[in-house]
Design a protein around this motif. Structure first.
Motif, PDB file in Angstrom:
ATOM      1  N   LEU A   1       0.840  -1.202   0.000  1.00 56.88           N
ATOM      2  CA  LEU A   1       0.000   0.000   0.000  1.00 56.88           C
ATOM      3  C   LEU A   1       0.874   1.251   0.000  1.00 56.88           C
ATOM      4  O   LEU A   1       0.649   2.185  -0.771  1.00 56.88           O
ATOM      5  CB  LEU A   1      -0.932  -0.026   1.204  1.00 56.88           C
TER       6      LEU A   1
ATOM      7  N   SER B   1       1.377   4.334  -2.727  1.00 52.59           N
ATOM      8  CA  SER B   1       1.209   5.721  -2.293  1.00 52.59           C
ATOM      9  C   SER B   1       2.388   6.595  -2.712  1.00 52.59           C
ATOM     10  O   SER B   1       2.199   7.676  -3.275  1.00 52.59           O
ATOM     11  CB  SER B   1       1.018   5.773  -0.779  1.00 52.59           C
TER      12      SER B   1
ATOM     13  N   SER C   1      -3.017   9.440  -1.081  1.00 55.83           N
ATOM     14  CA  SER C   1      -3.131   8.944   0.284  1.00 55.83           C
ATOM     15  C   SER C   1      -4.130   7.795   0.274  1.00 55.83           C
ATOM     16  O   SER C   1      -5.245   7.932  -0.242  1.00 55.83           O
ATOM     17  CB  SER C   1      -3.600  10.054   1.222  1.00 55.83           C
ATOM     18  N   ILE C   2      -3.727   6.658   0.829  1.00 58.31           N
ATOM     19  CA  ILE C   2      -4.496   5.424   0.682  1.00 58.31           C
ATOM     20  C   ILE C   2      -4.836   4.853   2.053  1.00 58.31           C
ATOM     21  O   ILE C   2      -3.966   4.717   2.918  1.00 58.31           O
ATOM     22  CB  ILE C   2      -3.705   4.377  -0.126  1.00 58.31           C
TER      23      ILE C   2
ATOM     24  N   SER D   1      -7.336  10.496   5.574  1.00 64.35           N
ATOM     25  CA  SER D   1      -6.161  10.525   4.697  1.00 64.35           C
ATOM     26  C   SER D   1      -4.901  10.931   5.449  1.00 64.35           C
ATOM     27  O   SER D   1      -3.819  10.982   4.858  1.00 64.35           O
ATOM     28  CB  SER D   1      -6.397  11.480   3.522  1.00 64.35           C
TER      29      SER D   1
ATOM     30  N   MET E   1      -8.899  -1.596   0.613  1.00 64.86           N
ATOM     31  CA  MET E   1      -8.033  -0.465   0.299  1.00 64.86           C
ATOM     32  C   MET E   1      -8.880   0.617  -0.369  1.00 64.86           C
ATOM     33  O   MET E   1      -9.670   0.322  -1.271  1.00 64.86           O
ATOM     34  CB  MET E   1      -6.906  -0.899  -0.642  1.00 64.86           C
TER      35      MET E   1
ATOM     36  N   ILE F   1      -8.429   4.303  -2.226  1.00 67.45           N
ATOM     37  CA  ILE F   1      -7.566   5.341  -2.785  1.00 67.45           C
ATOM     38  C   ILE F   1      -8.433   6.570  -3.047  1.00 67.45           C
ATOM     39  O   ILE F   1      -9.448   6.471  -3.736  1.00 67.45           O
ATOM     40  CB  ILE F   1      -6.904   4.877  -4.094  1.00 67.45           C
TER      41      ILE F   1
ATOM     42  N   THR G   1      -5.145   2.117  -9.199  1.00 65.76           N
ATOM     43  CA  THR G   1      -5.951   0.941  -8.881  1.00 65.76           C
ATOM     44  C   THR G   1      -5.358  -0.309  -9.492  1.00 65.76           C
ATOM     45  O   THR G   1      -5.224  -1.350  -8.827  1.00 65.76           O
ATOM     46  CB  THR G   1      -7.392   1.138  -9.376  1.00 65.76           C
TER      47      THR G   1
ATOM     48  N   ALA H   1      -2.245  -1.288  -7.613  1.00 63.93           N
ATOM     49  CA  ALA H   1      -2.564  -1.890  -6.323  1.00 63.93           C
ATOM     50  C   ALA H   1      -3.036  -3.331  -6.479  1.00 63.93           C
ATOM     51  O   ALA H   1      -2.616  -4.222  -5.726  1.00 63.93           O
ATOM     52  CB  ALA H   1      -3.620  -1.053  -5.605  1.00 63.93           C
TER      53      ALA H   1
END
Length: 229
Positions: A105, A109, A115-116, A165, A183, A185, A198, A201
Motif C-alpha cells: 500500500l 502511495s 493517500s491510501i 487521509s 483499500m 484510494i 488501482t 494496487a
C-alpha cells in the motif's frame, strides 16, 4: 463489496472527489524480500529526483491539500499520509517495514502521491460513508492516539469514524489476523491517475499478498464495476 458513498456536504466542498475501493482476501506476511526490493528501488528513484519542497506540488498531493482546506483542516498541521511518506523517503529515512499488505500500500502511495486507506474489512460494520469530521468526534489514529478530525475528510461505518487521509484508525487496522482487506484510494482531481493506481494496487495485491476474490469499485462514478478473481 459493501456499499460505499460520499455525503453531499463533502461533495460540495470537493466536487471532483472520487474513491477507488478494492476489496480482496489476503495472506499477511511479516516481510517479503521481492516486494521490499521494489520499495528500495522506488525510494532510491524518489530520493534522486525529488526535493522536500517539490513534494507538495505533486498534483495528487496538491489537490488533496486544497481539499483539506475546503473542508476546514490545515494540511500543514495534519499532513496527508502520502506527503508524510514521501518526506520520509526524500529525507533518507525510508519507509517503515510493517507487513506485506501495508508495505505494498505504501509503495503505491509513494509511487502516485495518493493517500491510501488500508483496513481490515472484517472489522468494519455495515455500509461506509465518507464525510467531514465533526467537532469532538472521537478518533484514535493508528500509532497516533486520540486525534482531532474536525474538518477532515473521514470514513465512517455503523460504529463511527475509522479512517482519514492523515491516519488510519486503531479499530480497523491491519494485523496478522487480517483475512479480508479493504483499500481505498482517494482522488480529488484525476480519474485517469486513479485508474492507474488501482491497477497497480491490484497487481501488487495478487503478486505479494496472494490477493484473491478481488472486487474494485469507483465511487461515485459507478457502483457496480467488479473484477472477480
Amino acid at each position: 463489496m459493501r456499499t460505499i458513498w460520499i455525503e453531499e456536504q463533502l461533495k460540495k466542498a470537493c466536487p471532483d472527489i472520487h474513491l477507488s475501493c478494492i476489496s480482496c482476501s489476503v495472506s499477511i506476511q511479516g516481510f517479503q524480500e521481492d516486494l521490499w526490493k521494489l520499495v528500495d528501488a522506488k525510494s532510491q528513484e524518489i530520493m534522486e529526483n525529488l526535493t522536500i519542497e517539490e513534494i507538495r506540488h505533486n498534483p495528487n498531493i496538491a489537490a488533496a491539500r486544497e481539499a483539506y482546506k475546503a473542508c476546514g483542516k490545515d494540511p500543514a498541521r495534519y499532513r496527508l499520509s502520502a506527503e508524510a511518506l514521501l518526506r520520509r523517503v526524500v529525507s533518507g529515512k525510508g519507509l517503515y517495514q510493517i507487513n506485506n499488505v501495508v508495505d505494498l500500500l505504501n509503495l503505491v502511495s509513494i509511487s502516485t502521491g495518493f493517500s491510501i486507506g488500508g483496513y481490515d474489512d472484517d472489522k468494519i460494520v455495515g455500509d461506509i460513508v465518507m464525510g467531514i469530521g465533526r467537532p469532538y468526534e472521537p478518533y484514535n489514529g493508528l500509532g497516533r492516539g486520540e486525534m482531532n478530525i474536525e474538518g477532515m475528510p473521514v470514513f465512517r461505518d455503523e460504529k463511527g469514524s475509522f479512517g482519514t487521509s492523515t491516519s488510519d484508525s486503531e479499530r480497523t487496522g491491519v494485523s496478522e489476523n487480517t483475512r479480508r482487506f479493504l483499500m481505498v484510494i482517494v482522488s480529488y482531481q484525476s480519474i485517469k491517475m486513479l485508474a492507474e493506481a488501482t491497477q497497480m494496487a491490484i497487481k501488487y495485491l495478487k503478486e505479494f499478498a496472494e490477493g484473491k476474490n478481488v472486487e474494485a469499485v469507483i465511487v461515485p462514478q459507478c457502483t457496480q464495476r467488479k473484477n472477480g478473481v
